[in-house]
Design a protein around this motif. Structure first.
Motif, PDB file in Angstrom:
ATOM      1  N   SER A   1       3.400  14.353 -13.898  1.00  0.00           N
ATOM      2  CA  SER A   1       2.396  14.898 -14.811  1.00  0.00           C
ATOM      3  C   SER A   1       2.291  16.406 -14.664  1.00  0.00           C
ATOM      4  CB  SER A   1       1.030  14.266 -14.551  1.00  0.00           C
ATOM      5  OG  SER A   1       1.052  12.897 -14.848  1.00  0.00           O
ATOM      6  N   PHE A   2       2.306  16.903 -13.429  1.00  0.00           N
ATOM      7  CA  PHE A   2       2.241  18.346 -13.199  1.00  0.00           C
ATOM      8  C   PHE A   2       3.468  19.037 -13.773  1.00  0.00           C
ATOM      9  CE2 PHE A   2      -1.297  17.472 -10.548  1.00  0.00           C
ATOM     10  CZ  PHE A   2      -1.956  18.670 -10.338  1.00  0.00           C
ATOM     11  N   GLU A   3       4.638  18.405 -13.672  1.00  0.00           N
ATOM     12  CA  GLU A   3       5.857  18.995 -14.227  1.00  0.00           C
ATOM     13  C   GLU A   3       5.786  19.056 -15.745  1.00  0.00           C
ATOM     14  OE1 GLU A   3       9.224  16.904 -12.640  1.00  0.00           O
ATOM     15  OE2 GLU A   3       8.839  17.587 -10.603  1.00  0.00           O
ATOM     16  N   ILE A   4       5.286  17.994 -16.368  1.00  0.00           N
ATOM     17  CA  ILE A   4       5.168  17.966 -17.822  1.00  0.00           C
ATOM     18  C   ILE A   4       4.236  19.068 -18.303  1.00  0.00           C
ATOM     19  CG2 ILE A   4       4.223  16.614 -19.752  1.00  0.00           C
ATOM     20  CD1 ILE A   4       5.319  14.105 -18.293  1.00  0.00           C
ATOM     21  N   GLU A   5       3.139  19.267 -17.594  1.00  0.00           N
ATOM     22  CA  GLU A   5       2.159  20.281 -17.971  1.00  0.00           C
ATOM     23  C   GLU A   5       2.577  21.688 -17.537  1.00  0.00           C
ATOM     24  OE1 GLU A   5      -0.483  19.744 -19.826  1.00  0.00           O
ATOM     25  OE2 GLU A   5      -0.041  17.606 -19.945  1.00  0.00           O
ATOM     26  N   GLY A   6       3.709  21.810 -16.861  1.00  0.00           N
ATOM     27  CA  GLY A   6       4.181  23.119 -16.419  1.00  0.00           C
ATOM     28  C   GLY A   6       3.392  23.674 -15.246  1.00  0.00           C
ATOM     29  N   GLU A   7       2.786  22.792 -14.453  1.00  0.00           N
ATOM     30  CA  GLU A   7       1.973  23.226 -13.327  1.00  0.00           C
ATOM     31  C   GLU A   7       2.533  22.717 -11.998  1.00  0.00           C
ATOM     32  OE1 GLU A   7      -1.854  21.686 -14.232  1.00  0.00           O
ATOM     33  OE2 GLU A   7      -2.144  22.977 -15.957  1.00  0.00           O
ATOM     34  N   ALA A   8       3.817  22.426 -11.967  1.00  0.00           N
ATOM     35  CA  ALA A   8       4.422  21.854 -10.763  1.00  0.00           C
ATOM     36  C   ALA A   8       4.278  22.767  -9.560  1.00  0.00           C
ATOM     37  CB  ALA A   8       5.892  21.535 -11.008  1.00  0.00           C
ATOM     38  N   ASP A   9       4.274  24.083  -9.800  1.00  0.00           N
ATOM     39  CA  ASP A   9       4.171  25.023  -8.679  1.00  0.00           C
ATOM     40  C   ASP A   9       2.768  25.045  -8.073  1.00  0.00           C
ATOM     41  OD1 ASP A   9       3.231  26.117 -11.042  1.00  0.00           O
ATOM     42  OD2 ASP A   9       3.709  28.175 -10.460  1.00  0.00           O
ATOM     43  N   THR A  10       1.762  24.509  -8.767  1.00  0.00           N
ATOM     44  CA  THR A  10       0.398  24.495  -8.229  1.00  0.00           C
ATOM     45  C   THR A  10       0.111  23.227  -7.435  1.00  0.00           C
ATOM     46  OG1 THR A  10      -0.548  23.434 -10.190  1.00  0.00           O
ATOM     47  CG2 THR A  10      -0.431  25.854 -10.172  1.00  0.00           C
ATOM     48  N   LEU A  11       1.027  22.279  -7.457  1.00  0.00           N
ATOM     49  CA  LEU A  11       0.827  21.017  -6.746  1.00  0.00           C
ATOM     50  C   LEU A  11       1.110  21.224  -5.266  1.00  0.00           C
ATOM     51  CD1 LEU A  11       0.227  17.979  -7.007  1.00  0.00           C
ATOM     52  CD2 LEU A  11       2.671  17.607  -7.318  1.00  0.00           C
ATOM     53  N   ALA A  12       0.085  21.034  -4.466  1.00  0.00           N
ATOM     54  CA  ALA A  12       0.244  21.173  -3.012  1.00  0.00           C
ATOM     55  C   ALA A  12       0.988  19.966  -2.468  1.00  0.00           C
ATOM     56  CB  ALA A  12      -1.130  21.281  -2.359  1.00  0.00           C
ATOM     57  N   ASP A  13       1.386  20.055  -1.220  1.00  0.00           N
ATOM     58  CA  ASP A  13       2.040  18.928  -0.568  1.00  0.00           C
ATOM     59  C   ASP A  13       1.039  17.778  -0.476  1.00  0.00           C
ATOM     60  OD1 ASP A  13       3.554  17.196   0.913  1.00  0.00           O
ATOM     61  OD2 ASP A  13       3.401  18.340   2.774  1.00  0.00           O
TER      62      ASP A  13
ATOM     63  N   LEU B   1       0.826  -1.204   0.000  1.00  0.00           N
ATOM     64  CA  LEU B   1       0.000   0.000   0.000  1.00  0.00           C
ATOM     65  C   LEU B   1       0.865   1.261   0.000  1.00  0.00           C
ATOM     66  CD1 LEU B   1      -2.839  -1.006   2.478  1.00  0.00           C
ATOM     67  CD2 LEU B   1      -3.004  -0.734   0.003  1.00  0.00           C
ATOM     68  N   ARG B   2       1.932   1.253   0.781  1.00  0.00           N
ATOM     69  CA  ARG B   2       2.833   2.405   0.816  1.00  0.00           C
ATOM     70  C   ARG B   2       3.493   2.610  -0.543  1.00  0.00           C
ATOM     71  NH1 ARG B   2       6.872   1.536   5.450  1.00  0.00           N
ATOM     72  NH2 ARG B   2       7.740   3.421   4.544  1.00  0.00           N
ATOM     73  N   TYR B   3       3.875   1.519  -1.190  1.00  0.00           N
ATOM     74  CA  TYR B   3       4.497   1.604  -2.515  1.00  0.00           C
ATOM     75  C   TYR B   3       3.495   2.147  -3.538  1.00  0.00           C
ATOM     76  CZ  TYR B   3       6.835   0.352  -6.817  1.00  0.00           C
ATOM     77  OH  TYR B   3       7.413   0.403  -8.056  1.00  0.00           O
ATOM     78  N   ALA B   4       2.247   1.677  -3.486  1.00  0.00           N
ATOM     79  CA  ALA B   4       1.211   2.166  -4.415  1.00  0.00           C
ATOM     80  C   ALA B   4       1.007   3.672  -4.224  1.00  0.00           C
ATOM     81  CB  ALA B   4      -0.093   1.410  -4.202  1.00  0.00           C
ATOM     82  N   ASP B   5       0.983   4.121  -2.973  1.00  0.00           N
ATOM     83  CA  ASP B   5       0.857   5.555  -2.690  1.00  0.00           C
ATOM     84  C   ASP B   5       2.037   6.324  -3.265  1.00  0.00           C
ATOM     85  OD1 ASP B   5      -1.477   5.083  -1.314  1.00  0.00           O
ATOM     86  OD2 ASP B   5      -0.565   5.254   0.670  1.00  0.00           O
ATOM     87  N   TRP B   6       3.235   5.814  -3.046  1.00  0.00           N
ATOM     88  CA  TRP B   6       4.446   6.480  -3.503  1.00  0.00           C
ATOM     89  C   TRP B   6       4.437   6.609  -5.028  1.00  0.00           C
ATOM     90  CZ3 TRP B   6       8.674   4.876  -6.479  1.00  0.00           C
ATOM     91  CH2 TRP B   6       9.777   5.736  -6.458  1.00  0.00           C
ATOM     92  N   MET B   7       4.075   5.522  -5.726  1.00  0.00           N
ATOM     93  CA  MET B   7       4.049   5.551  -7.186  1.00  0.00           C
ATOM     94  C   MET B   7       2.980   6.515  -7.700  1.00  0.00           C
ATOM     95  SD  MET B   7       6.445   3.841  -8.529  1.00  0.00           S
ATOM     96  CE  MET B   7       5.868   3.766 -10.199  1.00  0.00           C
ATOM     97  N   THR B   8       1.816   6.542  -7.061  1.00  0.00           N
ATOM     98  CA  THR B   8       0.739   7.438  -7.483  1.00  0.00           C
ATOM     99  C   THR B   8       1.170   8.892  -7.329  1.00  0.00           C
ATOM    100  OG1 THR B   8      -0.910   5.807  -6.833  1.00  0.00           O
ATOM    101  CG2 THR B   8      -1.665   8.070  -7.101  1.00  0.00           C
ATOM    102  N   LEU B   9       1.762   9.227  -6.196  1.00  0.00           N
ATOM    103  CA  LEU B   9       2.215  10.600  -5.967  1.00  0.00           C
ATOM    104  C   LEU B   9       3.337  10.987  -6.922  1.00  0.00           C
ATOM    105  CD1 LEU B   9       2.108  10.687  -2.078  1.00  0.00           C
ATOM    106  CD2 LEU B   9       0.503  11.752  -3.675  1.00  0.00           C
ATOM    107  N   ARG B  10       4.241  10.047  -7.182  1.00  0.00           N
ATOM    108  CA  ARG B  10       5.346  10.333  -8.097  1.00  0.00           C
ATOM    109  C   ARG B  10       4.815  10.582  -9.506  1.00  0.00           C
ATOM    110  NH1 ARG B  10      11.162   7.606  -8.203  1.00  0.00           N
ATOM    111  NH2 ARG B  10      11.928   8.732  -9.995  1.00  0.00           N
ATOM    112  N   GLU B  11       3.859   9.770  -9.945  1.00  0.00           N
ATOM    113  CA  GLU B  11       3.268   9.956 -11.273  1.00  0.00           C
ATOM    114  C   GLU B  11       2.530  11.287 -11.357  1.00  0.00           C
ATOM    115  OE1 GLU B  11       1.988   9.653 -15.094  1.00  0.00           O
ATOM    116  OE2 GLU B  11       3.531   8.459 -14.104  1.00  0.00           O
ATOM    117  N   SER B  12       1.805  11.641 -10.298  1.00  0.00           N
ATOM    118  CA  SER B  12       1.092  12.927 -10.281  1.00  0.00           C
ATOM    119  C   SER B  12       2.067  14.088 -10.384  1.00  0.00           C
ATOM    120  CB  SER B  12       0.270  13.066  -8.997  1.00  0.00           C
ATOM    121  OG  SER B  12      -0.721  12.091  -8.945  1.00  0.00           O
ATOM    122  N   ARG B  13       3.132  14.014  -9.624  1.00  0.00           N
ATOM    123  CA  ARG B  13       4.137  15.083  -9.628  1.00  0.00           C
ATOM    124  C   ARG B  13       4.760  15.209 -11.026  1.00  0.00           C
ATOM    125  NH1 ARG B  13       6.742  13.857  -4.931  1.00  0.00           N
ATOM    126  NH2 ARG B  13       5.298  15.174  -3.813  1.00  0.00           N
TER     127      ARG B  13
END
Length: 111
Positions: free
Chosen positions: A75-87, A61-73
């Motif tokens: 995606s935000f970087e690719i779209e140029g929205e990394a600064d809008t991603l909250a913690d 479960l911890r690994y699934a969470d880590w992978m999901t958050l990493r993928e989200s981060r």
């Protein structure tokens, strides 16, 4: 785009309804081959159970969470929205994404 009965186009020459995905210029297809047949035969539930036995549910479960958050981060970087991603940790206190999946309705979801 077709791939559904509602969007099928009648082809009078061949007397069929063309519901192939995509367009004439680009029609993505999956070729049925032995590799695919082997993959369809996989017992995924048994494989996941084996992983749970070997590593434990908590680590998976911890690994699934880590992978999901990493993928989200990413995606935000690719779209140029990394600064809008909250913690991400602030949005999922004490639980994690995997424990909250399915707990909330999707936007626009009608029961």
């Amino acid at each position: 785009m077709a791939a559904s009965p509602e969007r099928a186009e009648l082809n009078k020459r061949w007397r069929i309804r063309d519901n192939m995905p995509g367009t004439r210029a680009c029609c993505p297809m999956i070729v049925k081959a032995q590799v695919g047949a082997t993959a369809f035969g996989l017992d995924v539930r048994a494989l996941i159970h084996d992983l749970e036995v070997e590593f434990g549910e908590e680590l998976l479960l911890r690994y699934a969470d880590w992978m999901t958050l990493r993928e989200s981060r990413a995606s935000f970087e690719i779209e140029g929205e990394a600064d809008t991603l909250a913690d991400p940790a602030q949005g999922f206190p004490g639980g994690g994404l995997s424990r909250q999946q399915g707990a909330f309705d999707l936007p626009g979801h009608v029961h």
